[in-house]
Design a protein around this motif. Structure first.
Motif, PDB file in Angstrom:
ATOM      1  N   THR A   3       0.857  -1.177   0.000  1.00  0.00           N
ATOM      2  CA  THR A   3       0.000   0.000   0.000  1.00  0.00           C
ATOM      3  C   THR A   3       0.895   1.228   0.000  1.00  0.00           C
ATOM      4  N   LEU A   4       0.701   2.129  -0.955  1.00  0.00           N
ATOM      5  CA  LEU A   4       1.573   3.281  -1.109  1.00  0.00           C
ATOM      6  C   LEU A   4       0.990   4.489  -0.381  1.00  0.00           C
ATOM      7  N   PHE A   5       1.698   4.922   0.665  1.00  0.00           N
ATOM      8  CA  PHE A   5       1.317   6.136   1.386  1.00  0.00           C
ATOM      9  C   PHE A   5       2.235   7.270   0.957  1.00  0.00           C
ATOM     10  N   PHE A  56     -10.441  25.260   1.608  1.00  0.00           N
ATOM     11  CA  PHE A  56      -9.368  26.232   1.822  1.00  0.00           C
ATOM     12  C   PHE A  56      -8.326  25.784   2.853  1.00  0.00           C
ATOM     13  N   ILE A  57      -8.541  24.644   3.518  1.00  0.00           N
ATOM     14  CA  ILE A  57      -7.533  24.188   4.476  1.00  0.00           C
ATOM     15  C   ILE A  57      -6.227  23.890   3.733  1.00  0.00           C
ATOM     16  N   HIS A  58      -5.154  24.492   4.225  1.00  0.00           N
ATOM     17  CA  HIS A  58      -3.812  24.221   3.706  1.00  0.00           C
ATOM     18  C   HIS A  58      -3.142  23.328   4.749  1.00  0.00           C
ATOM     19  N   GLY A  59      -2.780  22.129   4.334  1.00  0.00           N
ATOM     20  CA  GLY A  59      -2.270  21.185   5.320  1.00  0.00           C
ATOM     21  C   GLY A  59      -1.213  20.243   4.779  1.00  0.00           C
ATOM     22  N   GLU A  60      -0.681  19.464   5.704  1.00  0.00           N
ATOM     23  CA  GLU A  60       0.189  18.330   5.360  1.00  0.00           C
ATOM     24  C   GLU A  60      -0.676  17.083   5.517  1.00  0.00           C
ATOM     25  N   PHE A  61      -0.777  16.306   4.462  1.00  0.00           N
ATOM     26  CA  PHE A  61      -1.693  15.172   4.456  1.00  0.00           C
ATOM     27  C   PHE A  61      -0.951  13.868   4.170  1.00  0.00           C
ATOM     28  N   LEU A  62      -1.415  12.820   4.835  1.00  0.00           N
ATOM     29  CA  LEU A  62      -0.941  11.478   4.529  1.00  0.00           C
ATOM     30  C   LEU A  62      -2.018  10.810   3.691  1.00  0.00           C
ATOM     31  N   GLN A  73      -5.661   9.622   4.901  1.00  0.00           N
ATOM     32  CA  GLN A  73      -5.460   8.907   6.159  1.00  0.00           C
ATOM     33  C   GLN A  73      -5.439   9.850   7.357  1.00  0.00           C
ATOM     34  N   GLN A  74      -4.707  10.956   7.217  1.00  0.00           N
ATOM     35  CA  GLN A  74      -4.631  11.936   8.300  1.00  0.00           C
ATOM     36  C   GLN A  74      -4.173  13.267   7.737  1.00  0.00           C
ATOM     37  N   GLY A  75      -4.355  14.318   8.520  1.00  0.00           N
ATOM     38  CA  GLY A  75      -3.942  15.644   8.062  1.00  0.00           C
ATOM     39  C   GLY A  75      -3.578  16.543   9.217  1.00  0.00           C
ATOM     40  N   GLU A  76      -2.650  17.444   8.947  1.00  0.00           N
ATOM     41  CA  GLU A  76      -2.232  18.436   9.947  1.00  0.00           C
ATOM     42  C   GLU A  76      -2.343  19.810   9.311  1.00  0.00           C
ATOM     43  N   ILE A  77      -3.070  20.705   9.965  1.00  0.00           N
ATOM     44  CA  ILE A  77      -3.331  22.027   9.395  1.00  0.00           C
ATOM     45  C   ILE A  77      -2.074  22.894   9.433  1.00  0.00           C
TER      46      ILE A  77
END
Length: 250
Positions: A3-5, A56-62, A73-77
């Motif tokens: 599974t590629l994350f 409009f959320i700008h985030g780091e996402f997995l 999978q998850q996100g950090e704003i």
């Protein structure tokens, strides 16, 4: 099969409900371009995805990448752009910019420059810079990306760079005095407006200061950009209708 994350930096352009508890989000990412992803449980108020799966959320996402629909999978704003979300006018302009980006960007083709221009534009709107001018600048960048940008630095017919100019929607750019007879519906432009259009087409949004444009000139530029998109854009934009309603009230 593995599974590629992927960890990506992205801005959520839009969301739509999917079933009773999930959302499908459209992300413009710096690394992977535009992708669609399902955010499971994002409609549940207590879900860890609820806060990050918003426009409009700008985030780091997995993201677990898929051939069609990926999975968030998850996100950090990184930036929530709350000032935009709390102001109906700012929300209207940001929604239009996001929808325009969604319509004109192809899937999974990265464009770090346009991603940067989108973040800079949202920042500037949040910081109370003129959303009308910012929108025109961003539109010109998106039109260039989509392959139908107007010619604004020389006459579209003869290449002339001197004298008075008008803007021809039909001919796709500015016409000099000798050539403007080719389009009786062209818009006459002042020297200042020609210079502004040229600058707007080239400038990085991050370098925009406080640009003061007379209301009548701003309205003319908006009219030109609207007619130009109607001629060449090809996609109906729901958010544009709301923007026009707001403008009619101002």
């Amino acid at each position: 099969m593995k599974t590629l994350f992927e960890k990506v930096e992205g801005i959520i352009l839009r969301t739509q409900d999917y079933g009773e508890t999930h959302k499908i989000v459209t992300l413009l990412t710096k690394e992977k371009g535009k992708i669609g992803a399902i955010a499971r449980g994002a409609k549940k108020p207590k879900s860890r995805m609820a806060a990050v799966a918003q426009p409009f959320i700008h985030g780091e996402f997995l993201v677990r990448m898929g051939s069609n629909l990926s999975t968030l999978q998850q996100g950090e704003i990184v930036f929530s752009y709350r000032p935009i979300r709390e102001d109906i006018v700012k929300t209207a302009y940001a929604s239009y910019i996001a929808e325009l980006t969604d319509k004109l960007m192809d899937q999974k083709i990265p464009d770090p420059y346009l991603f940067q221009q989108l973040t800079h534009t949202l920042h500037a709107i949040a910081e109370d810079k003129d959303p009308e001018i910012l929108t025109i600048i961003y539109e010109l960048k998106m039109y260039k990306k989509a392959g139908f940008a107007p010619v604004v630095n020389h006459c579209v017919h003869c290449g002339g760079k001197n004298g008075r100019f008008s803007f021809s929607v039909t001919d796709g750019g500015i016409l000099c005095q000798r050539c403007d007879r080719l389009d009786s519906n062209s818009f006459p432009l002042s020297d200042n407006l020609v210079k502004l259009l040229d600058m707007f087409s080239r400038v990085d949004v991050a370098r925009i200061g406080d640009i003061s444009v007379k209301i009548e000139n701003k309205k003319l530029l908006q009219q030109i950009m609207e007619q130009y998109y109607d001629q060449y854009g090809g996609y109906f934009l729901k958010s544009k209708k709301f923007l026009k309603q707001l403008d009619s009230l101002s």
